[in-house]
Design an enzyme around this catalytic site. Structure first.
Site, PDB file in Angstrom:
ATOM      1  N   ASN A   1       3.157   9.307   6.335  1.00  0.00           N
ATOM      2  CA  ASN A   1       4.064   9.649   7.347  1.00  0.00           C
ATOM      3  C   ASN A   1       4.321  11.092   7.020  1.00  0.00           C
ATOM      4  O   ASN A   1       4.616  11.489   5.869  1.00  0.00           O
ATOM      5  CB  ASN A   1       5.256   9.015   7.477  1.00  0.00           C
ATOM      6  N   HIS A   7      -3.651  11.163  -2.740  1.00  0.00           N
ATOM      7  CA  HIS A   7      -4.253  10.571  -1.713  1.00  0.00           C
ATOM      8  C   HIS A   7      -3.428  10.733  -0.444  1.00  0.00           C
ATOM      9  O   HIS A   7      -3.747  11.391   0.490  1.00  0.00           O
ATOM     10  CB  HIS A   7      -4.652   8.936  -1.754  1.00  0.00           C
ATOM     11  N   GLU A   8      -2.156  10.156  -0.704  1.00  0.00           N
ATOM     12  CA  GLU A   8      -1.154  10.438   0.635  1.00  0.00           C
ATOM     13  C   GLU A   8      -0.944  11.888   0.630  1.00  0.00           C
ATOM     14  O   GLU A   8      -0.637  12.413   2.044  1.00  0.00           O
ATOM     15  CB  GLU A   8       0.037   9.332   0.170  1.00  0.00           C
ATOM     16  N   GLY A  53       0.725  -1.269   0.029  1.00  0.00           N
ATOM     17  CA  GLY A  53      -0.024   0.077  -0.043  1.00  0.00           C
ATOM     18  C   GLY A  53       0.850   1.170   0.007  1.00  0.00           C
ATOM     19  O   GLY A  53       1.884   1.460  -0.640  1.00  0.00           O
ATOM     20  N   ALA A  54       0.508   2.282   0.775  1.00  0.00           N
ATOM     21  CA  ALA A  54       1.136   3.295   0.855  1.00  0.00           C
ATOM     22  C   ALA A  54       0.894   4.128   2.215  1.00  0.00           C
ATOM     23  O   ALA A  54      -0.222   3.952   2.632  1.00  0.00           O
ATOM     24  CB  ALA A  54       0.876   4.366  -0.077  1.00  0.00           C
TER      25      ALA A  54
END
Ligand SMILES: [Zn+2]
Length: 781
Positions: A235, A267-268, A231-232
């Site tokens: 952080n 998204h991240e 996934g991802a």
């Protein structure tokens, strides 16, 4: 985080726990009289010699020893094979939801925000990364060849967002528009494929800062792609991805892969605000992170590639998907769900939190209008930055913005409205029953379930929008009439005469389905059959999706659903097709091994052939993304349904490849490769299969490997498949993803599925997974 499940192997907690404790304030040591470790609940109790006095500052220090496991949680170990065939180790973190406690002692809950200073010792040949920039490097005394990296202290943040990576990765650096360093890291042989991420990543970071009117508050951004990471993970200032989610190789990967990389990076990146800067107070409010990130993912991708039409794709990818999941009592649950133990956290990392959460954000945007929604979000982020929030805080800020702008009635609050969508499971089907002359309608609401056994207890605040044939306006998406949670039915007037259709839920902005009386359905069908363009393409996708699911639940008949599907011969837009094929795929599966199976396939072929003939196998440079997607769909379906010309083309391309095994990139466009491989192997002999297997072993591209592995499962030769499964179980690497690709391939084929199950090979795989201490999970893409 991407939606993947992680199980918490609690036995590891036993290995990673404090060895000794001191607590002192200046002089006297008042450390422990006794310590108790509660392994089950993961608590560490310290009973002190003396009572602590309020108002004084104490220092609390722990010696702590932890081990690098290989299970993908906490501070763990992975590795990759370099160009010379050597295995190179990588150490990295995955702390969400409760892995930080396995790396260092901490109050490991999201509301205990703190600052973190990381100091990492490493070998000279490696480098270390963390959330903050490196301040200085110094030798490790007494240990030749080792160095300490000292990092700047972080701002106040939650433990689950702390990260570090120790590797020999190559890097590639650029700058954001604000002049911050933005660096991509991955194994040396892949570094050229980080160019796309490095192009769009900084752009999307700047876009969010401007859109939200809240700057990105970290001094740098590092992104790392790691083999063996699932996934991802967002952080703060240090995003970690699995390779397929960050790297893009246009020679091997498809247009859909490119969109996937764009969405995951968006998204991240959006989590840097939703989750990292403002964090949910407790895991039960996870949708404040993930619902926003899912929604912002499409906004970010839309900014980078406006020509992709991402905001419309959201409807089929996210809204319709979430509606389906939420229709099934075994999967449906409230968006806000009690999470009391660490084990419970994994149960809410699912489609309801992500996709229903994302759909509710889109719905709120259309209730309030874009400008007011962003205004509310901005003041929410500003008030709770570096802090924690619950959904009521968000609703309060949206209400204030809505009242100020006059876009929310003064006697209503967003909490009133949204509690009905987040605190109870499911959603309504809104039924529109028009009067004899058509000019008025009784509109009612009832929970929609596939079982069609709603107890009638639940009601929602439903934002109604509608338009009609006499004066069609598919752009006004702000709420026209509210149906409150106290109204099971209301009457609406001023509709057109009975020979003119009405459409409710414009652009499917509300999270609900719509059913109509027979006459209105007939009018809609006639419109689709004669001139579909008169209805907005999102509402065409909505009509197909609602009709199909209302049939599945028994509200309507499948024979009329087939009438609706039949209009697709006239449909040229991608989204109505994508929406319909999701359901036709389900029907095909349900009909397999039944009498109507063959005729149903003929029907499908009849629908798909015009689309197939429009595109064929020719990949033109000037095709936009939707055209490329239509071509991918048309070829995949035509070949799967046995269309002669399609299969001939696939076999011809595959044969060309077999004659020049190193030239796949010049023969077969990545977009159509999956279909070409699968069809050629399904229709071919053991020769095609063996060739593909060799190519699988030779390929260094993760995408190509997954694609070939899926195609190997397309074989219809039972003996070949059986040998394949056994040799795979015995010999192949420990990469769970490879099994997942294989199983996805197998599940596409009835014959191979039967073989797999009949011969108990599934048990072989399961046994292997258990031995390796994994829970069986499939790649969630
Ligand atoms: Zn996420």
């Amino acid at each position: 985080m991407r939606e993947i499940r992680r199980d918490e192997p609690s036995q590891n907690f036993n290995r990673n726990c404090p060895q000794s404790i001191t607590l002192f304030e200046g002089g006297p040591d008042i450390s422990t009289k006794i310590t108790i470790v509660d392994y089950d609940h993961q608590f560490y109790y310290v009973l002190l010699k003396e009572e602590l006095e309020p108002g004084r500052t104490y220092n609390f220090s722990l010696d702590f020893e932890s081990y690098l496991d290989t299970d993908g949680t906490g501070f763990f170990r992975s590795s990759y094979i370099d160009e010379e065939g050597r295995e190179i180790p990588v150490a990295l973190t995955q702390f969400e939801a409760n892995g930080a406690r396995r790396a260092f002692p901490c109050f490991d809950e999201p509301s205990f925000k703190a600052t973190f200073e990381c100091h990492i010792a490493r070998e000279e040949s490696m480098s270390a990364l963390s959330n903050m920039p490196l301040v200085e490097t110094s030798p490790v005394e007494g240990q030749e060849g080792w160095l300490w990296d000292h990092f700047r202290a972080t701002p106040s943040m939650s433990t689950y967002l702390v990260a570090f990576v120790v590797s020999d990765f190559a890097s590639n650096v650029t700058e954001t528009a604000e002049g911050l360093p933005y660096t991509a890291w991955c194994r040396n042989q892949e570094i050229k494929h980080s160019n796309y991420a490095l192009d769009m990543g900084p752009e999307v970071l700047t876009f969010y800062a401007e859109y939200l009117r809240v700057p990105y508050l970290m001094p740098k951004m590092d992104i790392a792609a790691v083999v063996g990471f699932e996934g991802a993970m967002e952080n703060w200032g240090m995003i970690i991805y699995e390779e397929d989610f960050m790297l893009f190789d246009p020679e091997v990967q498809t247009e859909a892969d490119k969109q996937q990389v764009t969405k995951v990076i968006s998204h991240e990146t959006s989590h840097q605000w939703f989750g990292d800067l403002v964090t949910m107070g407790w895991w039960s409010h996870l949708w404040l992170n993930e619902g926003f990130a899912k929604y912002m993912e499409y906004l970010g991708a839309n900014h980078v590639h406006p020509e992709w039409n991402m905001l419309d794709q959201f409807v089929v990818d996210v809204v319709q998907y979430a509606l389906e999941v939420d229709s099934d009592e075994t999967h449906s649950h409230p968006v806000i769900q009690n999470v009391s133990s660490t084990e419970d956290i994994s149960t809410i990392i699912d489609d309801i939190t992500y996709k229903k959460g994302g759909s509710l954000n889109r719905m709120m945007n259309h209730i309030l209008t874009e400008q007011t929604f962003v205004e509310g979000i901005n003041s929410y982020l500003m008030e709770y930055q570096y802090n924690n929030a619950y959904q009521d805080y968000l609703f309060e800020h949206l209400t204030i913005a809505g009242h100020e702008d006059g876009n929310l009635p003064q006697d209503m609050t967003m909490k009133q409205v949204m509690d009905s969508w987040t605190l109870q499971a499911g959603y309504p089907v809104v039924t529109v029953n028009r009067s004899e002359d058509g000019t008025s309608a009784i509109v009612s609401q009832k929970r929609f379930l596939f079982s069609n056994e709603s107890t009638d207890e639940e009601t929602w605040w439903v934002p109604l929008t509608y338009t009609s044939q006499d004066n069609p306006d598919f752009h006004h998406t702000q709420t026209m009439i509210w149906m409150t949670d106290e109204e099971r039915e209301i009457t609406i007037g001023s509709l057109p005469q009975k020979d003119q259709w009405v459409v409710f839920n414009i652009q499917e902005t509300g999270f609900y389905r719509v059913n109509y009386d027979d006459n209105n359905w007939d009018l809609l069908l006639q419109q689709l059959e004669t001139d579909p363009e008169a209805i907005h393409h999102l509402n065409r996708a909505q009509i197909l999706d609602d009709y199909a699911h209302l049939s599945r639940a028994g509200y309507l008949s499948y024979s009329s659903a087939m009438d609706f599907f039949a209009y697709l011969r006239k449909e040229r837009e991608y989204l109505p097709w994508a929406s319909a094929l999701n359901h036709l795929d389900y029907m095909e599966l349900m009909l397999s091994d039944t009498a109507p199976n063959e005729p149903f396939k003929k029907f499908l072929l009849d629908l798909i052939v015009p689309l197939y003939e429009e595109f064929g196998f020719e990949v033109k440079d000037n095709m936009d993304q939707q055209e490329q997607f239509k071509q991918m769909l048309a070829i995949a379906w035509a070949c799967d349904l046995g269309h002669e010309n399609c299969i001939e083309n696939a076999r011809r391309l595959f044969n060309d490849w077999m004659e020049s095994p190193d030239e796949v990139n010049s023969f077969i466009s990545p977009n159509i490769r999956a279909t070409v491989y699968c069809s050629a192997i399904a229709e071919g002999t053991v020769n095609e299969w063996n060739f593909a297997w060799n190519q699988y072993l030779r390929s260094s591209s993760q995408s190509e490997k997954h694609r070939i592995l899926e195609a190997l499962g397309c074989s219809r030769d039972a003996e070949v498949l059986l040998k394949f499964l056994i040799s795979l179980a015995k010999n192949i690497s420990e990469d769970l993803d490879e099994y997942a690709s294989l199983l996805i391939g197998l599940s596409k084929q009835k014959v191979s599925e039967n073989i797999a199950w009949r011969e108990n090979n599934y048990d072989v795989i399961l046994h292997w997974l258990q031995e390796h201490n994994y829970a069986p999970s499939l790649r969630n893409i």
